[in-house]
Design a protein around this motif. Sequence first.
Motif, PDB file in Angstrom:
ATOM      1  N   LYS A 168       0.819  -1.210   0.000  1.00 64.68           N
ATOM      2  CA  LYS A 168       0.000   0.000   0.000  1.00 64.68           C
ATOM      3  C   LYS A 168       0.854   1.262   0.000  1.00 64.68           C
ATOM      4  CE  LYS A 168      -4.148  -1.981   2.105  1.00 64.68           C
ATOM      5  NZ  LYS A 168      -5.088  -1.937   3.256  1.00 64.68           N
ATOM      6  N   LYS A 169       1.957   1.224   0.732  1.00 61.69           N
ATOM      7  CA  LYS A 169       2.853   2.378   0.772  1.00 61.69           C
ATOM      8  C   LYS A 169       3.444   2.635  -0.614  1.00 61.69           C
ATOM      9  CE  LYS A 169       7.018   4.133   3.073  1.00 61.69           C
ATOM     10  NZ  LYS A 169       8.087   3.830   4.059  1.00 61.69           N
ATOM     11  N   GLY A 170       3.913   1.576  -1.269  1.00 62.91           N
ATOM     12  CA  GLY A 170       4.496   1.717  -2.600  1.00 62.91           C
ATOM     13  C   GLY A 170       3.472   2.124  -3.641  1.00 62.91           C
ATOM     14  N   ARG A 171       2.304   1.544  -3.550  1.00 57.52           N
ATOM     15  CA  ARG A 171       1.237   1.850  -4.501  1.00 57.52           C
ATOM     16  C   ARG A 171       0.800   3.309  -4.375  1.00 57.52           C
ATOM     17  NH1 ARG A 171      -0.753   0.340  -9.412  1.00 57.52           N
ATOM     18  NH2 ARG A 171      -2.938   0.934  -9.573  1.00 57.52           N
ATOM     19  N   LYS A 172       0.641   3.770  -3.160  1.00 54.71           N
ATOM     20  CA  LYS A 172       0.230   5.153  -2.940  1.00 54.71           C
ATOM     21  C   LYS A 172       1.271   6.117  -3.498  1.00 54.71           C
ATOM     22  CE  LYS A 172      -1.250   8.403   0.644  1.00 54.71           C
ATOM     23  NZ  LYS A 172      -1.515   8.597   2.104  1.00 54.71           N
ATOM     24  N   LYS A 173       2.535   5.806  -3.297  1.00 57.42           N
ATOM     25  CA  LYS A 173       3.611   6.646  -3.814  1.00 57.42           C
ATOM     26  C   LYS A 173       3.560   6.730  -5.336  1.00 57.42           C
ATOM     27  CE  LYS A 173       8.667   7.099  -3.836  1.00 57.42           C
ATOM     28  NZ  LYS A 173       9.948   6.499  -3.380  1.00 57.42           N
ATOM     29  N   ALA A 174       3.308   5.591  -5.982  1.00 60.04           N
ATOM     30  CA  ALA A 174       3.229   5.565  -7.445  1.00 60.04           C
ATOM     31  C   ALA A 174       2.038   6.369  -7.950  1.00 60.04           C
ATOM     32  CB  ALA A 174       3.140   4.125  -7.936  1.00 60.04           C
ATOM     33  N   MET A 175       0.894   6.235  -7.269  1.00 62.82           N
ATOM     34  CA  MET A 175      -0.301   6.957  -7.698  1.00 62.82           C
ATOM     35  C   MET A 175      -0.148   8.463  -7.503  1.00 62.82           C
ATOM     36  SD  MET A 175      -2.149   4.536  -8.901  1.00 62.82           S
ATOM     37  CE  MET A 175      -0.524   3.901  -9.396  1.00 62.82           C
ATOM     38  N   LEU A 176       0.471   8.860  -6.391  1.00 58.43           N
ATOM     39  CA  LEU A 176       0.695  10.282  -6.135  1.00 58.43           C
ATOM     40  C   LEU A 176       1.655  10.872  -7.165  1.00 58.43           C
ATOM     41  CD1 LEU A 176       0.946  10.370  -2.237  1.00 58.43           C
ATOM     42  CD2 LEU A 176      -0.861  11.366  -3.659  1.00 58.43           C
ATOM     43  N   HIS A 177       2.594  10.060  -7.608  1.00 58.57           N
ATOM     44  CA  HIS A 177       3.533  10.516  -8.640  1.00 58.57           C
ATOM     45  C   HIS A 177       2.785  10.964  -9.890  1.00 58.57           C
ATOM     46  CE1 HIS A 177       6.836  10.556 -11.515  1.00 58.57           C
ATOM     47  NE2 HIS A 177       6.183   9.680 -12.253  1.00 58.57           N
ATOM     48  N   LEU A 179      -0.481  11.796 -10.046  1.00 60.17           N
ATOM     49  CA  LEU A 179      -1.386  12.902  -9.722  1.00 60.17           C
ATOM     50  C   LEU A 179      -0.649  14.233  -9.622  1.00 60.17           C
ATOM     51  CD1 LEU A 179      -3.729  11.273  -7.049  1.00 60.17           C
ATOM     52  CD2 LEU A 179      -4.387  12.077  -9.325  1.00 60.17           C
ATOM     53  N   GLU A 180       0.619  14.185  -9.247  1.00 61.95           N
ATOM     54  CA  GLU A 180       1.390  15.417  -9.069  1.00 61.95           C
ATOM     55  C   GLU A 180       1.918  15.972 -10.388  1.00 61.95           C
ATOM     56  OE1 GLU A 180       4.287  14.079  -6.283  1.00 61.95           O
ATOM     57  OE2 GLU A 180       2.905  14.196  -4.563  1.00 61.95           O
ATOM     58  N   ARG A 181       1.809  15.192 -11.464  1.00 59.00           N
ATOM     59  CA  ARG A 181       2.236  15.700 -12.763  1.00 59.00           C
ATOM     60  C   ARG A 181       1.201  16.694 -13.285  1.00 59.00           C
ATOM     61  NH1 ARG A 181       4.599  10.447 -15.971  1.00 59.00           N
ATOM     62  NH2 ARG A 181       2.656  10.650 -17.097  1.00 59.00           N
ATOM     63  N   PRO A 182       1.634  17.647 -14.100  1.00 56.37           N
ATOM     64  CA  PRO A 182       0.670  18.601 -14.687  1.00 56.37           C
ATOM     65  C   PRO A 182      -0.466  17.874 -15.413  1.00 56.37           C
ATOM     66  CG  PRO A 182       2.911  19.317 -15.097  1.00 56.37           C
ATOM     67  CD  PRO A 182       3.013  17.941 -14.511  1.00 56.37           C
ATOM     68  N   ILE A 200      -9.809  10.909 -11.088  1.00 53.61           N
ATOM     69  CA  ILE A 200     -10.865  10.454 -10.172  1.00 53.61           C
ATOM     70  C   ILE A 200     -10.533   9.064  -9.644  1.00 53.61           C
ATOM     71  CG2 ILE A 200     -13.289   9.718 -10.051  1.00 53.61           C
ATOM     72  CD1 ILE A 200     -13.914  11.967 -12.076  1.00 53.61           C
ATOM     73  N   ASN A 201     -10.131   8.182 -10.545  1.00 56.20           N
ATOM     74  CA  ASN A 201      -9.808   6.798 -10.165  1.00 56.20           C
ATOM     75  C   ASN A 201      -8.625   6.728  -9.206  1.00 56.20           C
ATOM     76  OD1 ASN A 201     -11.855   5.718 -11.762  1.00 56.20           O
ATOM     77  ND2 ASN A 201     -10.522   5.361 -13.513  1.00 56.20           N
ATOM     78  N   LEU A 202      -7.577   7.463  -9.518  1.00 53.61           N
ATOM     79  CA  LEU A 202      -6.376   7.441  -8.681  1.00 53.61           C
ATOM     80  C   LEU A 202      -6.680   7.939  -7.274  1.00 53.61           C
ATOM     81  CD1 LEU A 202      -3.654   8.729 -11.189  1.00 53.61           C
ATOM     82  CD2 LEU A 202      -4.008   6.386 -10.411  1.00 53.61           C
ATOM     83  N   LYS A 203      -7.419   9.020  -7.188  1.00 52.67           N
ATOM     84  CA  LYS A 203      -7.775   9.578  -5.864  1.00 52.67           C
ATOM     85  C   LYS A 203      -8.648   8.615  -5.082  1.00 52.67           C
ATOM     86  CE  LYS A 203      -7.427  14.390  -7.393  1.00 52.67           C
ATOM     87  NZ  LYS A 203      -8.187  15.622  -7.760  1.00 52.67           N
TER      88      LYS A 203
END
Length: 209
Positions: A168-177, A179-182, A200-203
């Motif tokens: 979950k920690k790794g997955r969240k980091k990948a998803m935030l990566h 989401l943080e892109r323009p 929407i899906n990532l969040k």
Amino acid sequence: MIDWLRNEWKTLVSLYTKDDAVISEYWEDIENHYTSKNRHYHNLSHIYNMLQQAHNLKATIIDYNTFRFAIWYHDIIYNATKKNNETKSAEFSEKRLKSLNFDQKSLKIVNKLIKSTQKHDILLNTTSDNAYLLDMDLSILGTDWNLYEAYTQNIRKEYAIYPDFIYKKGRKKAMLHFLERPTIYFTEYYQNKYEEQARINLKKEISLL
């Protein structure tokens, strides 16, 4: 699906060799890798989906043949415990394509395209084909929630070796990566088609982790 993929492979490789034994051998290579028991998402269905998208966008792809070879081989090596899958996949493709007398320029293009999927970022000195490949590879992120949820479940199966707290920690980091892109997607086509739903899906996934 398998018959369609086999025919697509034969049609493409036949442009470079008339040796039916080689064409069959390399197809078996691909089939065996993508149907191994640890493949729940990065399998032939994923390749099929990307090739279908490539076919629909053929007019916008600069080098259609090298592009398709990059699709075929971009996940040929896949081990959830390793971080060099893309490099190994690029090396694997180079060995195969060299034996087909693939020209050096095209070899380098396939190599770059495959390696760009490691960080999902466009590499320097590449064409718009790089952007389209990355967007196709991530198109699942922008599908409806039911498809997206099934995708996340299959990814979890591929990482079954890891306990939840690590995964979950790794997955969240990948998803935030992403989401943080323009923008998650590089091309206007995929931004219009999938960007909003992907966010929407990532969040939603992050909230459920």
